[in-house]
Design a protein around this motif. Sequence first.
Motif, PDB file in Angstrom:
ATOM      1  N   PRO A 155       1.180   7.011   0.325  1.00  0.00           N
ATOM      2  CA  PRO A 155       2.449   7.353  -0.316  1.00  0.00           C
ATOM      3  C   PRO A 155       2.513   8.807  -0.773  1.00  0.00           C
ATOM      4  O   PRO A 155       3.555   9.289  -1.125  1.00  0.00           O
ATOM      5  CB  PRO A 155       2.496   6.411  -1.511  1.00  0.00           C
ATOM      6  CG  PRO A 155       1.058   6.288  -1.916  1.00  0.00           C
ATOM      7  CD  PRO A 155       0.268   6.349  -0.628  1.00  0.00           C
ATOM      8  N   ARG A 156       1.405   9.542  -0.811  1.00  0.00           N
ATOM      9  CA  ARG A 156       1.333  10.990  -0.954  1.00  0.00           C
ATOM     10  C   ARG A 156      -0.135  11.383  -1.022  1.00  0.00           C
ATOM     11  O   ARG A 156      -0.956  10.673  -1.591  1.00  0.00           O
ATOM     12  CB  ARG A 156       2.089  11.520  -2.173  1.00  0.00           C
ATOM     13  CG  ARG A 156       2.386  13.023  -2.038  1.00  0.00           C
ATOM     14  CD  ARG A 156       3.379  13.535  -3.048  1.00  0.00           C
ATOM     15  NE  ARG A 156       3.683  14.940  -2.796  1.00  0.00           N
ATOM     16  CZ  ARG A 156       4.474  15.670  -3.551  1.00  0.00           C
ATOM     17  NH1 ARG A 156       5.053  15.137  -4.613  1.00  0.00           N
ATOM     18  NH2 ARG A 156       4.702  16.935  -3.265  1.00  0.00           N
ATOM     19  N   THR A 157      -0.422  12.561  -0.478  1.00  0.00           N
ATOM     20  CA  THR A 157      -1.808  12.915  -0.188  1.00  0.00           C
ATOM     21  C   THR A 157      -2.703  13.044  -1.412  1.00  0.00           C
ATOM     22  O   THR A 157      -3.914  12.857  -1.319  1.00  0.00           O
ATOM     23  CB  THR A 157      -1.849  14.223   0.628  1.00  0.00           C
ATOM     24  OG1 THR A 157      -3.194  14.518   0.982  1.00  0.00           O
ATOM     25  CG2 THR A 157      -1.275  15.379  -0.175  1.00  0.00           C
ATOM     26  N   GLN A 158      -2.153  13.365  -2.602  1.00  0.00           N
ATOM     27  CA  GLN A 158      -3.021  13.615  -3.755  1.00  0.00           C
ATOM     28  C   GLN A 158      -3.522  12.347  -4.430  1.00  0.00           C
ATOM     29  O   GLN A 158      -4.384  12.407  -5.302  1.00  0.00           O
ATOM     30  CB  GLN A 158      -2.311  14.495  -4.793  1.00  0.00           C
ATOM     31  CG  GLN A 158      -1.184  13.800  -5.565  1.00  0.00           C
ATOM     32  CD  GLN A 158       0.161  14.027  -4.933  1.00  0.00           C
ATOM     33  OE1 GLN A 158       0.289  13.995  -3.715  1.00  0.00           O
ATOM     34  NE2 GLN A 158       1.183  14.255  -5.755  1.00  0.00           N
ATOM     35  N   TRP A 207       0.815  -1.213   0.000  1.00  0.00           N
ATOM     36  CA  TRP A 207       0.000   0.000   0.000  1.00  0.00           C
ATOM     37  C   TRP A 207       0.852   1.268   0.000  1.00  0.00           C
ATOM     38  O   TRP A 207       0.345   2.361  -0.279  1.00  0.00           O
ATOM     39  CB  TRP A 207      -0.937   0.015   1.209  1.00  0.00           C
ATOM     40  CG  TRP A 207      -0.244   0.196   2.526  1.00  0.00           C
ATOM     41  CD1 TRP A 207       0.292  -0.777   3.316  1.00  0.00           C
ATOM     42  CD2 TRP A 207      -0.009   1.427   3.205  1.00  0.00           C
ATOM     43  NE1 TRP A 207       0.853  -0.235   4.443  1.00  0.00           N
ATOM     44  CE2 TRP A 207       0.676   1.120   4.407  1.00  0.00           C
ATOM     45  CE3 TRP A 207      -0.309   2.762   2.928  1.00  0.00           C
ATOM     46  CZ2 TRP A 207       1.066   2.098   5.321  1.00  0.00           C
ATOM     47  CZ3 TRP A 207       0.080   3.743   3.840  1.00  0.00           C
ATOM     48  CH2 TRP A 207       0.758   3.403   5.023  1.00  0.00           C
ATOM     49  N   GLU A 208       2.156   1.139   0.257  1.00  0.00           N
ATOM     50  CA  GLU A 208       3.033   2.306   0.284  1.00  0.00           C
ATOM     51  C   GLU A 208       3.586   2.668  -1.098  1.00  0.00           C
ATOM     52  O   GLU A 208       4.328   3.636  -1.228  1.00  0.00           O
ATOM     53  CB  GLU A 208       4.194   2.056   1.252  1.00  0.00           C
ATOM     54  CG  GLU A 208       3.753   1.938   2.700  1.00  0.00           C
ATOM     55  CD  GLU A 208       4.895   1.601   3.644  1.00  0.00           C
ATOM     56  OE1 GLU A 208       4.681   1.651   4.867  1.00  0.00           O
ATOM     57  OE2 GLU A 208       5.999   1.282   3.155  1.00  0.00           O
ATOM     58  N   ARG A 209       3.236   1.916  -2.134  1.00  0.00           N
ATOM     59  CA  ARG A 209       3.721   2.233  -3.477  1.00  0.00           C
ATOM     60  C   ARG A 209       3.100   3.531  -3.976  1.00  0.00           C
ATOM     61  O   ARG A 209       1.941   3.835  -3.698  1.00  0.00           O
ATOM     62  CB  ARG A 209       3.421   1.086  -4.448  1.00  0.00           C
ATOM     63  CG  ARG A 209       4.160  -0.204  -4.130  1.00  0.00           C
ATOM     64  CD  ARG A 209       4.106  -1.186  -5.300  1.00  0.00           C
ATOM     65  NE  ARG A 209       2.741  -1.453  -5.720  1.00  0.00           N
ATOM     66  CZ  ARG A 209       1.958  -2.394  -5.196  1.00  0.00           C
ATOM     67  NH1 ARG A 209       2.410  -3.157  -4.215  1.00  0.00           N
ATOM     68  NH2 ARG A 209       0.732  -2.576  -5.648  1.00  0.00           N
ATOM     69  N   PHE A 210       3.855   4.283  -4.769  1.00  0.00           N
ATOM     70  CA  PHE A 210       3.492   5.628  -5.197  1.00  0.00           C
ATOM     71  C   PHE A 210       2.490   5.606  -6.350  1.00  0.00           C
ATOM     72  O   PHE A 210       2.362   4.620  -7.070  1.00  0.00           O
ATOM     73  CB  PHE A 210       4.765   6.360  -5.638  1.00  0.00           C
ATOM     74  CG  PHE A 210       4.621   7.853  -5.756  1.00  0.00           C
ATOM     75  CD1 PHE A 210       4.308   8.621  -4.655  1.00  0.00           C
ATOM     76  CD2 PHE A 210       4.817   8.482  -6.971  1.00  0.00           C
ATOM     77  CE1 PHE A 210       4.197   9.996  -4.748  1.00  0.00           C
ATOM     78  CE2 PHE A 210       4.718   9.862  -7.080  1.00  0.00           C
ATOM     79  CZ  PHE A 210       4.405  10.616  -5.966  1.00  0.00           C
ATOM     80  N   PRO A 269       7.930   6.665  -3.119  1.00  0.00           N
ATOM     81  CA  PRO A 269       6.778   7.209  -2.393  1.00  0.00           C
ATOM     82  C   PRO A 269       7.201   8.145  -1.265  1.00  0.00           C
ATOM     83  O   PRO A 269       8.343   8.127  -0.814  1.00  0.00           O
ATOM     84  CB  PRO A 269       6.105   5.955  -1.837  1.00  0.00           C
ATOM     85  CG  PRO A 269       7.233   4.986  -1.659  1.00  0.00           C
ATOM     86  CD  PRO A 269       8.188   5.258  -2.787  1.00  0.00           C
ATOM     87  N   TYR A 270       6.246   8.947  -0.817  1.00  0.00           N
ATOM     88  CA  TYR A 270       6.481   9.915   0.255  1.00  0.00           C
ATOM     89  C   TYR A 270       5.992   9.372   1.586  1.00  0.00           C
ATOM     90  O   TYR A 270       4.917   8.770   1.671  1.00  0.00           O
ATOM     91  CB  TYR A 270       5.749  11.224  -0.043  1.00  0.00           C
ATOM     92  CG  TYR A 270       6.488  12.136  -0.986  1.00  0.00           C
ATOM     93  CD1 TYR A 270       7.135  13.277  -0.526  1.00  0.00           C
ATOM     94  CD2 TYR A 270       6.547  11.856  -2.347  1.00  0.00           C
ATOM     95  CE1 TYR A 270       7.810  14.118  -1.394  1.00  0.00           C
ATOM     96  CE2 TYR A 270       7.224  12.687  -3.222  1.00  0.00           C
ATOM     97  CZ  TYR A 270       7.851  13.819  -2.741  1.00  0.00           C
ATOM     98  OH  TYR A 270       8.521  14.641  -3.599  1.00  0.00           O
ATOM     99  N   ILE A 271       6.770   9.643   2.627  1.00  0.00           N
ATOM    100  CA  ILE A 271       6.345   9.371   3.997  1.00  0.00           C
ATOM    101  C   ILE A 271       6.224  10.713   4.707  1.00  0.00           C
ATOM    102  O   ILE A 271       7.032  11.621   4.482  1.00  0.00           O
ATOM    103  CB  ILE A 271       7.348   8.451   4.727  1.00  0.00           C
ATOM    104  CG1 ILE A 271       6.777   8.000   6.079  1.00  0.00           C
ATOM    105  CG2 ILE A 271       8.711   9.112   4.899  1.00  0.00           C
ATOM    106  CD1 ILE A 271       7.595   6.890   6.740  1.00  0.00           C
ATOM    107  N   GLU A 272       5.190  10.874   5.533  1.00  0.00           N
ATOM    108  CA  GLU A 272       4.960  12.174   6.155  1.00  0.00           C
ATOM    109  C   GLU A 272       4.026  12.039   7.349  1.00  0.00           C
ATOM    110  O   GLU A 272       3.500  10.967   7.639  1.00  0.00           O
ATOM    111  CB  GLU A 272       4.350  13.143   5.143  1.00  0.00           C
ATOM    112  CG  GLU A 272       3.001  12.704   4.610  1.00  0.00           C
ATOM    113  CD  GLU A 272       2.436  13.651   3.571  1.00  0.00           C
ATOM    114  OE1 GLU A 272       3.108  14.637   3.228  1.00  0.00           O
ATOM    115  OE2 GLU A 272       1.315  13.405   3.095  1.00  0.00           O
ATOM    116  N   GLY A 273       3.838  13.177   8.020  1.00  0.00           N
ATOM    117  CA  GLY A 273       2.818  13.297   9.053  1.00  0.00           C
ATOM    118  C   GLY A 273       2.941  12.367  10.238  1.00  0.00           C
ATOM    119  O   GLY A 273       1.945  11.748  10.634  1.00  0.00           O
ATOM    120  N   PRO A 274       4.113  12.222  10.875  1.00  0.00           N
ATOM    121  CA  PRO A 274       4.187  11.350  12.052  1.00  0.00           C
ATOM    122  C   PRO A 274       3.306  11.873  13.185  1.00  0.00           C
ATOM    123  O   PRO A 274       3.145  13.082  13.361  1.00  0.00           O
ATOM    124  CB  PRO A 274       5.670  11.409  12.436  1.00  0.00           C
ATOM    125  CG  PRO A 274       6.143  12.733  11.917  1.00  0.00           C
ATOM    126  CD  PRO A 274       5.385  12.937  10.636  1.00  0.00           C
TER     127      PRO A 274
END
Length: 235
Positions: free
Chosen positions: A222-225, A188-191, A201-206
């Motif tokens: 992997p990114r909000t959009q 599920w982390e694929r971009f 992919p992007y990781i963010e928002g801890p």
Amino acid sequence: MFTMLSGTAIAQDKTYCNPVDIDYSYMSHYRAKTDVSYRSGADPAVINYKGRYYMFVTRSHGYWSSDDMRNWKFISPQNWYFGGCNAPAAAVKDGKIILYGDPSGRGPILETDNPELGNWQTNYAVLNPKGGIQDPDLFVDDDGRVYLYEESSNKWPIRAVELDPDNYYVPIGEQKDLFNLDPENHGWERFGQDHDSALAPYIEGPWMVKHNDTYYLEYGAPRTQWNVYADGVYQ
């Protein structure tokens, strides 16, 4: 019939909606690229301070308060970030709200014991880690120790550092790398839309929480959009 309708009305009164119905700020700083100004709100951080909830949102020139998490009142504080906060982080420490949300990615912790007035104070001790602070989270542990988690990147991992509340919240030691995305094992982390991209992919928002003496560190990928944006958690 009357009893059934009354029960329905009560249930509706306790219903929450997403997005929350608040007066979102106009994102006019995007007009240089798109010639369009629109309302937006992102990266909400909600805390409970003295029995009342306070919600801080990206690029808002103030914040909201509520006693039920459904009806929100906007507060225009006395002191605030000139361009609005960005990905704000907030917590409660020693009877005050502590907050970080400097759009530059570098700046001091702000404090107030009167959020309804908004007389935020700064100590001018600038937090300036390598690469700046992105998508931060402030976590105050049960023993009073304070930690900063942060990052929003498709290169760098989630990082953490302890802050010294007795010395203007300056870092204690160096930041520690915690973890990065693992798309080979976490599909599920694929971009990309429907995960259909070879880009990193992007990781963010801890966001750190503690429950029954166990720590849970949440993150977004992997990114909000994309339509596959979701949260993961490590414990």
